[in-house]
Design an enzyme around this catalytic site. Structure first.
Site, short mmCIF file in Angstrom:
data_model
loop_
_atom_site.label_atom_id
_atom_site.label_comp_id
_atom_site.label_asym_id
_atom_site.label_seq_id
_atom_site.Cartn_x
_atom_site.Cartn_y
_atom_site.Cartn_z
CB SER A 1 -1.45 2.75 0.76
OG SER A 1 -1.76 4.12 0.64
CG HIS B 1 2.77 1.21 0.37
ND1 HIS B 1 3.35 2.32 -0.24
CD2 HIS B 1 1.70 1.70 1.05
CE1 HIS B 1 2.67 3.40 0.06
NE2 HIS B 1 1.66 3.06 0.85
#
Length: 370
Positions: A237, A289
């Site tokens: 991610s 993230h």
């Protein structure tokens, strides 16, 4: 005596008037032909007065050409215009790295499930009759349909305590591991949607470096925000958010080549906001993230720089073509590149140094600290 009549030298009056009448008829005939079709008339008038035309009221009559020397020469023709050049249409890169990353993640996940060997540990494995040794852990252990946490930790999951003990390779290895099949599918669909277009435009070298460095930035951020050192983090991610950040910076630095600028900017910001909002769900490492997004955002100013609108490389211009030369890049593009590179280097050095310093201070007994 016979008288002799002398011939008079005076011309006959009737004969004189007849010649004047013929000249007038000839003049009128030539005048009508010139007036009816003055351009296509190739018949050269025999009378000099036929070259004249009656002037319009209040206008000066045009000057007649020199009859003795002939018609005046035509003015020289202007030189032909230089042919315009249209720059060649750029040929897109052949995208092979993103599909390779896609396949590598699935192979890694299959290997992880094989090494996990759920049937040897539990009797409640999911899809045991179909998958056998590759079956998933029970739902109460892993809701994402994947392996157990000890298996992920053994294969290279990110854990701050292990990184501080010297296993720095976990900062990169965790990018290729996934917590489950659902986690893998979500990331790989995003990879194909984002990475394919970027690789076709910028090539495999830039996108490969962007993917790995963004993942590394997400791993460092995840370790720094894990104060307790109990988090086990896996997944690509952070690298994928780095690609999103690079798309945003690429839009900003290459602003002149886009048509619907505001629409593209607002659409991209909305997509980024929706993806970041997923990080607030439980058991989602949102710090990875954010770290990957920031690393990709600043790295996009460095790697994804394109020439300004209207620039043509001189090697593609044939000789004789009229092309207005422009500079390859605008001034603000260079400013963004230098500033982003400095921020990126400072952030990685500071984060990595802080990670090592805390480990050194905690590993030394209190009595040995001055």
């Amino acid at each position: 005596m016979q008288s002799i009549r002398l011939k008079s030298k005076t011309p006959n009056v009737g004969h004189k008037f007849f010649r004047i009448f013929l000249s007038a008829l000839h003049f009128l005939q030539n005048f009508r032909e010139i007036k009816s079709n003055p351009q296509n008339s190739t018949k050269k008038p025999t009378n000099k007065r036929a070259l004249y035309s009656f002037p319009e009221m209040g206008k000066r009559p045009p000057l007649p050409p020199d009859i003795e020397n002939g018609t005046p020469p035509l003015p020289p023709l202007p030189p032909p215009a230089r042919p315009q050049f249209r720059p060649p249409v750029p040929v897109p890169w052949y995208a092979w790295l993103v599909p390779l990353i896609f396949a590598a993640n699935f192979i890694t996940f299959a290997t992880t499930m094989y090494l996990n060997d759920c049937p040897s540990r539990s009797d409640n494995c999911l899809l045991f009759d179909v998958l056998g040794r590759l079956s998933f852990q029970p739902i109460k252990e892993n809701m994402l349909l994947g392996p157990s946490i000890p298996t992920l930790r053994r294969l290279g999951a990110l854990e701050r305590r292990l990184v501080e003990e010297g296993e720095k390779w976990r900062l990169i290895s965790c990018i290729w591991l996934h917590g489950g099949l659902l986690h893998l599918l979500a990331n790989m669909i995003s990879l194909l949607c984002i990475g394919m277009r970027l690789e076709q435009e910028f090539g495999f070298l830039r996108i490969g470096a962007l993917y790995v460095i963004s993942g590394l930035g997400g791993s460092i951020m995840s370790c720094l925000t894990d104060s307790r050192g109990e988090r086990v983090s896996v997944g690509a991610s952070g690298a994928l958010f780095g690609l999103l950040g690079a798309m945003l910076s690429e839009l900003i630095t290459n602003w002149t080549i886009y048509e619907n600028k505001c629409t593209s900017l607002m659409t991209l910001i909305l997509i980024i906001a929706l993806n970041l909002s997923v990080g607030f769900l439980p058991r989602v490492d949102n710090s990875a993230h954010c770290g990957g997004f920031l690393a990709g955002f600043f790295l996009g100013f460095v790697l994804l720089l394109r020439p300004q609108y209207g620039y043509v490389n001189p090697k593609y211009i044939p000789p004789g073509y009229d092309v207005k030369q422009k500079k390859r890049h605008k001034c603000y593009q260079h400013v963004f590149r230098i500033t982003s590179l400095a921020i990126l280097l400072a952030g990685f050095i500071a984060g990595y140094t802080k990670l090592l310093r805390e480990h050194t201070v905690e590993s030394v007994p209190f009595r040995d600290v001055n």
